[in-house]
Scaffold this motif. Structure first.
Motif, mmCIF file in Angstrom:
data_model
loop_
_atom_site.group_PDB
_atom_site.id
_atom_site.type_symbol
_atom_site.label_atom_id
_atom_site.label_comp_id
_atom_site.label_asym_id
_atom_site.label_seq_id
_atom_site.Cartn_x
_atom_site.Cartn_y
_atom_site.Cartn_z
ATOM 1 N N UNK A 7 -24.721 -35.470 -4.402
ATOM 2 C CA UNK A 7 -23.628 -36.090 -5.136
ATOM 3 C C UNK A 7 -22.410 -36.032 -4.224
ATOM 4 N N UNK A 8 -22.038 -37.154 -3.667
ATOM 5 C CA UNK A 8 -20.947 -37.178 -2.697
ATOM 6 C C UNK A 8 -19.609 -37.469 -3.355
ATOM 7 N N UNK A 9 -18.628 -36.641 -3.020
ATOM 8 C CA UNK A 9 -17.234 -36.851 -3.410
ATOM 9 C C UNK A 9 -17.061 -37.015 -4.922
ATOM 10 N N UNK A 10 -17.591 -36.044 -5.677
ATOM 11 C CA UNK A 10 -17.462 -36.056 -7.132
ATOM 12 C C UNK A 10 -16.444 -35.005 -7.563
ATOM 13 N N UNK A 11 -15.745 -35.290 -8.639
ATOM 14 C CA UNK A 11 -14.819 -34.308 -9.196
ATOM 15 C C UNK A 11 -15.652 -33.244 -9.906
ATOM 16 N N UNK A 37 -19.210 -38.005 -12.853
ATOM 17 C CA UNK A 37 -19.661 -39.222 -12.171
ATOM 18 C C UNK A 37 -19.155 -40.432 -12.942
ATOM 19 N N UNK A 38 -18.371 -41.310 -12.296
ATOM 20 C CA UNK A 38 -17.794 -42.459 -13.009
ATOM 21 C C UNK A 38 -18.846 -43.412 -13.579
ATOM 22 N N UNK A 39 -18.534 -43.941 -14.772
ATOM 23 C CA UNK A 39 -19.364 -44.998 -15.356
ATOM 24 C C UNK A 39 -19.491 -46.122 -14.324
ATOM 25 N N UNK A 40 -20.621 -46.768 -14.301
ATOM 26 C CA UNK A 40 -20.811 -47.950 -13.469
ATOM 27 C C UNK A 40 -20.946 -47.685 -11.985
ATOM 28 N N UNK A 42 -22.604 -46.370 -8.362
ATOM 29 C CA UNK A 42 -23.950 -46.325 -7.800
ATOM 30 C C UNK A 42 -24.572 -44.955 -7.996
ATOM 31 N N UNK A 43 -23.751 -43.908 -7.945
ATOM 32 C CA UNK A 43 -24.266 -42.556 -8.127
ATOM 33 C C UNK A 43 -24.827 -42.365 -9.537
ATOM 34 N N UNK A 44 -24.169 -42.938 -10.544
ATOM 35 C CA UNK A 44 -24.701 -42.857 -11.908
ATOM 36 C C UNK A 44 -26.079 -43.504 -11.980
ATOM 37 N N UNK A 45 -26.215 -44.660 -11.339
ATOM 38 C CA UNK A 45 -27.506 -45.349 -11.325
ATOM 39 C C UNK A 45 -28.572 -44.503 -10.617
ATOM 40 N N UNK A 46 -28.172 -43.822 -9.538
ATOM 41 C CA UNK A 46 -29.097 -42.959 -8.801
ATOM 42 C C UNK A 46 -29.580 -41.806 -9.678
ATOM 43 N N UNK A 47 -28.651 -41.178 -10.405
ATOM 44 C CA UNK A 47 -29.021 -40.054 -11.270
ATOM 45 C C UNK A 47 -29.913 -40.531 -12.418
ATOM 46 N N UNK A 48 -29.563 -41.650 -13.039
ATOM 47 C CA UNK A 48 -30.399 -42.212 -14.105
ATOM 48 C C UNK A 48 -31.826 -42.449 -13.607
ATOM 49 N N UNK A 49 -31.950 -43.041 -12.417
ATOM 50 C CA UNK A 49 -33.271 -43.329 -11.851
ATOM 51 C C UNK A 49 -34.023 -42.042 -11.526
ATOM 52 N N UNK A 91 -12.913 -36.120 -18.209
ATOM 53 C CA UNK A 91 -14.258 -36.469 -18.665
ATOM 54 C C UNK A 91 -14.340 -37.920 -19.151
ATOM 55 N N UNK A 92 -13.252 -38.470 -19.654
ATOM 56 C CA UNK A 92 -13.252 -39.862 -20.121
ATOM 57 C C UNK A 92 -13.623 -40.784 -18.962
ATOM 58 N N UNK A 93 -14.505 -41.739 -19.251
ATOM 59 C CA UNK A 93 -14.918 -42.699 -18.224
ATOM 60 C C UNK A 93 -15.933 -42.154 -17.237
ATOM 61 N N UNK A 94 -16.501 -40.991 -17.541
ATOM 62 C CA UNK A 94 -17.455 -40.359 -16.634
ATOM 63 C C UNK A 94 -18.671 -39.833 -17.401
ATOM 64 N N UNK A 95 -19.754 -39.662 -16.678
ATOM 65 C CA UNK A 95 -20.873 -38.863 -17.141
ATOM 66 C C UNK A 95 -20.720 -37.498 -16.492
ATOM 67 N N UNK A 96 -21.203 -36.465 -17.150
ATOM 68 C CA UNK A 96 -21.104 -35.104 -16.635
ATOM 69 C C UNK A 96 -22.507 -34.550 -16.402
ATOM 70 N N UNK A 97 -22.735 -34.050 -15.194
ATOM 71 C CA UNK A 97 -23.999 -33.414 -14.851
ATOM 72 C C UNK A 97 -23.748 -31.910 -14.744
ATOM 73 N N UNK A 98 -24.274 -31.167 -15.699
ATOM 74 C CA UNK A 98 -24.112 -29.711 -15.722
ATOM 75 C C UNK A 98 -25.244 -29.077 -14.927
ATOM 76 N N UNK A 99 -24.871 -28.297 -13.913
ATOM 77 C CA UNK A 99 -25.860 -27.672 -13.043
ATOM 78 C C UNK A 99 -25.683 -26.160 -13.065
#
Length: 167
Positions: A7-11, A37-40, A42-49, A91-99
């Motif tokens: 995950x590159x350059x994520x808050x 991870x912002x909505x829309x 490429x990283x969101x798509x990568x995580x979903x996949x 958190x608004x406008x983002x998905x959150x991946x808890x690790x």
């Protein structure tokens, strides 16, 4: 079997990178970090996949059914829509991946921008490294997504492998 992704350059948020802690005062000690991870993106798509792939590897023909049940469950899925946390800044406008990473698995790698380590093996900071990584800063995170299927139920989890300050 999990799938490792960068995950590159994520808050980041909710960091526990020094001394490991118990989740809500219970269970095994662990380190943790949440990536926003912002909505829309490429990283969101990568995580979903990747989540779809680990589900298919684990549950084969039943993967779609389990994904439908697990994805909206905040206790069963490490990947949640930020709308579920309206009281938290960023958190608004983002998905959150808890690790997380359990203490018995060993400390995740925690590095500064120049790849120098931030924590010593005894969980204390190296000199001059205090405050380098903090909730709200931007990091690169390596995680491993995996499907849980055991006596505790079916779930989608994310293991924390490493964190590097990016900005």
């Amino acid at each position: 079997m999990g799938q490792k992704i960068m995950l590159s350059n994520v808050r980041c948020a909710f960091l526990t990178l020094g001394e490991p802690e118990q989740y809500q005062g219970k269970g095994a000690f662990r380190w943790s970090a949440t990536a926003l991870v912002p909505y829309g993106s490429d990283l969101k798509k990568t995580i979903d996949a990747a989540l779809k792939t680990v589900a298919e590897e684990r549950w084969e023909k039943k993967a779609a059914v389990y994904l439908e049940a697990i994805l909206p469950d905040p206790k069963g899925c490490a990947w949640q829509d930020g709308k579920r946390k309206p009281d938290y800044d960023g958190f608004a406008g983002h998905f959150a991946l808890s690790t997380y990473r359990y203490q018995d698995k060993g400390r995740p790698l925690v590095m500064d921008r120049d790849k120098s380590p931030i924590y010593k093996p005894d969980n204390t900071l190296y000199e001059g490294k205090g405050g380098v990584i903090y909730s709200g800063c931007f990091v690169n995170m390596q995680v491993e997504l995996w499907a849980q299927d055991n006596k505790n139920g079916k779930a989608l989890r994310a293991a924390l492998l490493g964190v590097q300050k990016s900005r």
